[in-house]
Write a protein that holds these residues in place. Structure first.
Motif, PDB file in Angstrom:
ATOM      1  N   TRP A   1       0.832  -1.200   0.000  1.00  0.00           N
ATOM      2  CA  TRP A   1       0.000   0.000   0.000  1.00  0.00           C
ATOM      3  C   TRP A   1       0.871   1.257   0.000  1.00  0.00           C
ATOM      4  CZ3 TRP A   1      -1.136   3.838   3.786  1.00  0.00           C
ATOM      5  CH2 TRP A   1      -2.219   4.645   3.466  1.00  0.00           C
ATOM      6  N   THR A   2       1.944   1.238   0.806  1.00  0.00           N
ATOM      7  CA  THR A   2       2.849   2.376   0.868  1.00  0.00           C
ATOM      8  C   THR A   2       3.596   2.566  -0.451  1.00  0.00           C
ATOM      9  OG1 THR A   2       3.132   1.982   3.227  1.00  0.00           O
ATOM     10  CG2 THR A   2       4.748   3.393   2.169  1.00  0.00           C
ATOM     11  N   ALA A   3       4.027   1.482  -1.049  1.00  0.00           N
ATOM     12  CA  ALA A   3       4.709   1.576  -2.345  1.00  0.00           C
ATOM     13  C   ALA A   3       3.764   2.101  -3.419  1.00  0.00           C
ATOM     14  CB  ALA A   3       5.256   0.208  -2.747  1.00  0.00           C
ATOM     15  N   GLY A   4       2.515   1.677  -3.375  1.00  0.00           N
ATOM     16  CA  GLY A   4       1.525   2.182  -4.317  1.00  0.00           C
ATOM     17  C   GLY A   4       1.285   3.668  -4.141  1.00  0.00           C
ATOM     18  N   LEU A   5       1.215   4.117  -2.887  1.00  0.00           N
ATOM     19  CA  LEU A   5       1.052   5.548  -2.627  1.00  0.00           C
ATOM     20  C   LEU A   5       2.254   6.342  -3.134  1.00  0.00           C
ATOM     21  CD1 LEU A   5      -0.515   5.919   0.906  1.00  0.00           C
ATOM     22  CD2 LEU A   5      -1.532   6.449  -1.286  1.00  0.00           C
ATOM     23  N   LEU A   6       3.437   5.801  -2.931  1.00  0.00           N
ATOM     24  CA  LEU A   6       4.643   6.465  -3.402  1.00  0.00           C
ATOM     25  C   LEU A   6       4.640   6.598  -4.922  1.00  0.00           C
ATOM     26  CD1 LEU A   6       7.417   7.615  -2.590  1.00  0.00           C
ATOM     27  CD2 LEU A   6       8.326   5.334  -2.908  1.00  0.00           C
ATOM     28  N   LEU A   7       4.266   5.546  -5.599  1.00  0.00           N
ATOM     29  CA  LEU A   7       4.212   5.572  -7.063  1.00  0.00           C
ATOM     30  C   LEU A   7       3.140   6.540  -7.563  1.00  0.00           C
ATOM     31  CD1 LEU A   7       5.301   4.290  -9.677  1.00  0.00           C
ATOM     32  CD2 LEU A   7       3.484   2.617  -9.477  1.00  0.00           C
ATOM     33  N   LYS A   8       1.947   6.489  -6.973  1.00  0.00           N
ATOM     34  CA  LYS A   8       0.867   7.384  -7.383  1.00  0.00           C
ATOM     35  C   LYS A   8       1.196   8.838  -7.085  1.00  0.00           C
ATOM     36  CE  LYS A   8      -2.607   3.874  -6.501  1.00  0.00           C
ATOM     37  NZ  LYS A   8      -3.718   3.479  -5.629  1.00  0.00           N
ATOM     38  N   GLY A   9       1.799   9.078  -5.924  1.00  0.00           N
ATOM     39  CA  GLY A   9       2.173  10.445  -5.578  1.00  0.00           C
ATOM     40  C   GLY A   9       3.229  11.003  -6.509  1.00  0.00           C
ATOM     41  N   THR A  10       4.189  10.177  -6.870  1.00  0.00           N
ATOM     42  CA  THR A  10       5.217  10.605  -7.816  1.00  0.00           C
ATOM     43  C   THR A  10       4.614  10.914  -9.182  1.00  0.00           C
ATOM     44  OG1 THR A  10       6.843   9.274  -6.644  1.00  0.00           O
ATOM     45  CG2 THR A  10       7.396   9.950  -8.885  1.00  0.00           C
TER      46      THR A  10
ATOM     47  N   PRO B   1      -3.884   9.357   0.258  1.00  0.00           N
ATOM     48  CA  PRO B   1      -4.055   8.175   1.130  1.00  0.00           C
ATOM     49  C   PRO B   1      -5.523   7.861   1.423  1.00  0.00           C
ATOM     50  CG  PRO B   1      -2.346   9.582   2.001  1.00  0.00           C
ATOM     51  CD  PRO B   1      -2.987  10.328   0.876  1.00  0.00           C
ATOM     52  N   LEU B   2      -6.314   8.887   1.687  1.00  0.00           N
ATOM     53  CA  LEU B   2      -7.731   8.669   1.964  1.00  0.00           C
ATOM     54  C   LEU B   2      -8.459   8.156   0.727  1.00  0.00           C
ATOM     55  CD1 LEU B   2     -10.108   8.933   3.917  1.00  0.00           C
ATOM     56  CD2 LEU B   2     -10.411  11.261   3.068  1.00  0.00           C
ATOM     57  N   VAL B   3      -8.158   8.722  -0.412  1.00  0.00           N
ATOM     58  CA  VAL B   3      -8.815   8.307  -1.659  1.00  0.00           C
ATOM     59  C   VAL B   3      -8.425   6.870  -2.010  1.00  0.00           C
ATOM     60  CG1 VAL B   3      -8.893   8.758  -4.148  1.00  0.00           C
ATOM     61  CG2 VAL B   3      -9.045  10.647  -2.536  1.00  0.00           C
ATOM     62  N   SER B   4      -7.177   6.516  -1.786  1.00  0.00           N
ATOM     63  CA  SER B   4      -6.750   5.155  -2.134  1.00  0.00           C
ATOM     64  C   SER B   4      -7.372   4.105  -1.210  1.00  0.00           C
ATOM     65  CB  SER B   4      -5.230   5.042  -2.113  1.00  0.00           C
ATOM     66  OG  SER B   4      -4.747   5.150  -0.809  1.00  0.00           O
ATOM     67  N   LEU B   5      -7.755   4.507  -0.013  1.00  0.00           N
ATOM     68  CA  LEU B   5      -8.435   3.570   0.883  1.00  0.00           C
ATOM     69  C   LEU B   5      -9.917   3.420   0.560  1.00  0.00           C
ATOM     70  CD1 LEU B   5      -6.920   4.397   4.373  1.00  0.00           C
ATOM     71  CD2 LEU B   5      -6.618   2.318   3.047  1.00  0.00           C
ATOM     72  N   THR B   6     -10.546   4.486   0.056  1.00  0.00           N
ATOM     73  CA  THR B   6     -11.994   4.462  -0.148  1.00  0.00           C
ATOM     74  C   THR B   6     -12.409   4.003  -1.538  1.00  0.00           C
ATOM     75  OG1 THR B   6     -11.976   6.806  -0.737  1.00  0.00           O
ATOM     76  CG2 THR B   6     -12.390   6.248   1.572  1.00  0.00           C
ATOM     77  N   LEU B   7     -11.583   4.227  -2.540  1.00  0.00           N
ATOM     78  CA  LEU B   7     -11.964   3.826  -3.893  1.00  0.00           C
ATOM     79  C   LEU B   7     -11.651   2.354  -4.124  1.00  0.00           C
ATOM     80  CD1 LEU B   7     -10.894   6.853  -6.088  1.00  0.00           C
ATOM     81  CD2 LEU B   7     -13.166   6.244  -5.316  1.00  0.00           C
ATOM     82  N   PRO B   8     -12.494   1.667  -4.891  1.00  0.00           N
ATOM     83  CA  PRO B   8     -12.294   0.223  -5.068  1.00  0.00           C
ATOM     84  C   PRO B   8     -11.179  -0.155  -6.036  1.00  0.00           C
ATOM     85  CG  PRO B   8     -14.215   0.943  -6.275  1.00  0.00           C
ATOM     86  CD  PRO B   8     -13.735   2.137  -5.494  1.00  0.00           C
ATOM     87  N   TRP B   9     -10.756   0.723  -6.927  1.00  0.00           N
ATOM     88  CA  TRP B   9      -9.770   0.332  -7.921  1.00  0.00           C
ATOM     89  C   TRP B   9      -8.361   0.447  -7.351  1.00  0.00           C
ATOM     90  CZ3 TRP B   9      -6.507   4.364  -8.944  1.00  0.00           C
ATOM     91  CH2 TRP B   9      -6.994   5.638  -8.689  1.00  0.00           C
ATOM     92  N   ARG B  10      -7.486  -0.379  -7.873  1.00  0.00           N
ATOM     93  CA  ARG B  10      -6.087  -0.403  -7.442  1.00  0.00           C
ATOM     94  C   ARG B  10      -5.176  -0.437  -8.674  1.00  0.00           C
ATOM     95  NH1 ARG B  10      -7.185   0.788  -2.507  1.00  0.00           N
ATOM     96  NH2 ARG B  10      -8.096  -0.805  -1.222  1.00  0.00           N
TER      97      ARG B  10
END
Length: 65
Positions: free
Chosen positions: A8-17, A53-62
């Motif tokens: 989850w953290t790696a995904g956030l890092l990639l999306k944020g970048t 972070p909040l959006v990535s927890l609430t939305l169903p897509w990954r």
């Protein structure tokens, strides 16, 4: 459970970048626009980055990482 948090953290890092690169490119294209427009672009990018972070927890897509 630790691996899930790491993914989850790696995904956030990639999306944020990716988000910041997009904001940088838009701001670069608006080089000759007013400072207020560029400020709005960067401010929107920072708000989106803080909400990520909040959006990535609430939305169903990954995005697979």
């Amino acid at each position: 459970m630790r691996d899930l948090g790491l993914v989850w953290t790696a995904g956030l890092l990639l999306k944020g970048t990716a988000l910041l690169v997009f904001v940088f490119l838009v701001a670069a294209m608006l080089r000759r626009a007013s400072a207020g427009v560029r400020h709005l672009v960067w401010s929107s990018g920072i708000v989106a980055l803080l909400a990520l972070p909040l959006v990535s927890l609430t939305l169903p897509w990954r995005w697979p990482v």
